[in-house]
Design an enzyme around this catalytic site. Structure first.
Site, short mmCIF file in Angstrom:
data_model
loop_
_atom_site.label_atom_id
_atom_site.label_comp_id
_atom_site.label_asym_id
_atom_site.label_seq_id
_atom_site.Cartn_x
_atom_site.Cartn_y
_atom_site.Cartn_z
N ASP A 69 56.41 58.75 10.55
CA ASP A 69 57.31 57.61 10.35
C ASP A 69 56.80 56.81 9.15
OD1 ASP A 69 59.32 55.73 10.75
OD2 ASP A 69 59.03 55.69 12.93
N GLY A 70 57.61 55.87 8.71
CA GLY A 70 57.19 54.93 7.68
C GLY A 70 56.77 53.63 8.33
N GLU A 85 62.03 54.67 17.40
CA GLU A 85 60.76 54.96 16.71
C GLU A 85 59.58 54.75 17.67
OE1 GLU A 85 62.16 53.85 12.16
OE2 GLU A 85 61.08 52.34 13.29
N LYS A 122 52.40 48.78 1.29
CA LYS A 122 52.52 48.51 2.73
C LYS A 122 51.29 47.86 3.35
CE LYS A 122 56.57 50.33 2.48
NZ LYS A 122 57.14 51.42 3.20
C1 5RP Z 1 62.93 51.75 9.89
C2 5RP Z 1 61.48 51.61 9.62
C3 5RP Z 1 60.95 52.23 8.36
O1 5RP Z 1 60.03 53.22 8.70
C4 5RP Z 1 60.28 51.15 7.53
O2 5RP Z 1 61.23 50.12 7.30
C5 5RP Z 1 59.79 51.71 6.19
O3 5RP Z 1 60.89 52.01 5.38
P1 5RP Z 1 60.74 52.72 3.97
O4 5RP Z 1 60.15 54.07 4.21
O5 5RP Z 1 62.16 52.77 3.45
O6 5RP Z 1 59.85 51.87 3.09
O7 5RP Z 1 60.73 51.07 10.40
O8 5RP Z 1 63.31 51.10 11.08
#
Ligand code: 5RP
Length: 229
Positions: free
Chosen positions: A96-97, A118, A136
Site C-alpha cells: 500500500d501507499g 486498506e 512521506k
Molecule cells: C488511499 C491511501 C494512499 O495509499 C495514500 O493516500 C498515498 O497515496 P499516493 O500513493 O497517491 O501518494 O491511503 O486511501
C-alpha cells in the site's frame, strides 16, 4: 459473452512519479507464483499494480489480488489480474501507499478515502510493504495531513463532539470533485478529516471506540509493516 475492456488511467498528475515507479518495480519483484496479495490504493499502488501485471505476464504467474477500492479493482480487471474479496481469501502479504510515516512506522493514510478496506488487508497480512517516496517521512505524525475518519452519516455531530474531546482542533467534512456535498465512501459513509497536534499511542484505539466511527486512517504499532523506500 465478454464485456469490451476499457482503459483505466490515474485521474490527476502523479507527484514524485519517478520515485513511485521505482518503488512499484521493487514491490513487483517480490511477487511469487500462487500468492494472494492485498492491493492498496492511491497513485503509488496504482503504479505497483501495473508493474505487477507486467511480471505476471512475463513470468506466467498465478496471483489473486484483494483490492481495496473500485479504482484498483477496475485496474486489475483491465489488466487481467483476478480479484477476490477478503471474505474468500486471507492475503499472504499486502502492499500500500501512505500519506505520512514517522520513525516508528506509524502511518496516516486515507487521502483516497479507502482506509477501511486498506486496514482490513493490513491487519490480515503477515507482511505489509508500505511504498513511501521521500515526501512521506515526517518528524511528527499529523504534520502535513489530518487523520481521515470514516463515519456513519447520521453520527457526524456526535463523532465530531467526541473527536474534539480527544483533542482534535479541527474536524472538516470532506467534500470533493465530481459530486456536490460530502464525499461518500465506497461503504456509503462520510469522511471527517480531523487535525490532531498530539498523536499518542492510544489515539487510534480511542477514535475507534466512538460509536459511529467505522474506521480511521491512523495506523499505530503494526509490527508487520515494512517501509519500502
Ligand atoms: C488511499 C491511501 C494512499 O495509499 C495514500 O493516500 C498515498 O497515496 P499516493 O500513493 O497517491 O501518494 O491511503 O486511501
Amino acid at each position: 459473452m465478454k464485456w469490451n475492456n476499457f482503459n483505466i488511467e490515474w485521474n490527476s498528475e502523479i507527484t514524485n512519479e519517478t520515485e513511485k515507479v521505482a518503488l512499484a518495480k521493487k514491490v513487483a519483484g517480490k511477487v511469487k507464483d500462487g500468492d494472494v496479495i492485498g492491493f492498496g490504493s492511491g497513485s503509488t499502488s496504482f503504479l505497483a499494480v501495473k508493474e505487477i501485471a507486467k511480471r505476471i505476464k512475463a513470468d506466467k504467474l498465478n496471483v489473486i489480488a484483494i483490492p481495496t477500492s473500485y479504482e484498483i479493482k477496475l485496474l486489475c480487471e483491465s489488466l487481467g489480474i483476478p480479484t477476490a474479496s477478503i471474505m474468500e481469501f486471507k492475503p499472504d502479504w499486502s502492499f500500500d501507499g501512505t500519506d505520512e510515516y514517522n520513525d516508528q512506522n506509524w502511518l496516516i493514510k486515507g487521502r483516497g478515502a479507502a482506509m477501511f478496506k486498506e486496514k482490513l488487508n493490513i491487519v490480515n497480512s503477515k507482511k505489509v510493504y508500505i511504498l513511501a517516496d521521500n515526501s512521506k517521512h515526517v518528524k511528527r505524525l499529523g504534520q502535513k495531513f489530518k487523520i481521515p475518519i470514516e463515519c456513519f452519516p447520521d453520527a457526524i455531530k456526535y463523532v465530531v463532539q467526541e473527536l474534539e474531546q480527544l483533542g482534535a482542533n479541527e474536524c472538516v467534512l470532506r467534500t470533493g470533485k465530481g459530486k456536490d456535498g460530502p464525499v461518500m465512501t465506497e461503504n456509503n459513509n462520510v469522511i471527517l478529516d480531523a487535525k490532531f497536534t498530539n498523536i499518542d499511542k492510544d489515539l487510534e484505539k480511542n477514535i475507534k471506540l466512538i460509536p459511529g466511527v467505522i474506521e480511521s486512517g491512523l495506523f499505530i504499532g503494526y509490527d508487520n509493516i515494512e517501509i519500502l523506500k
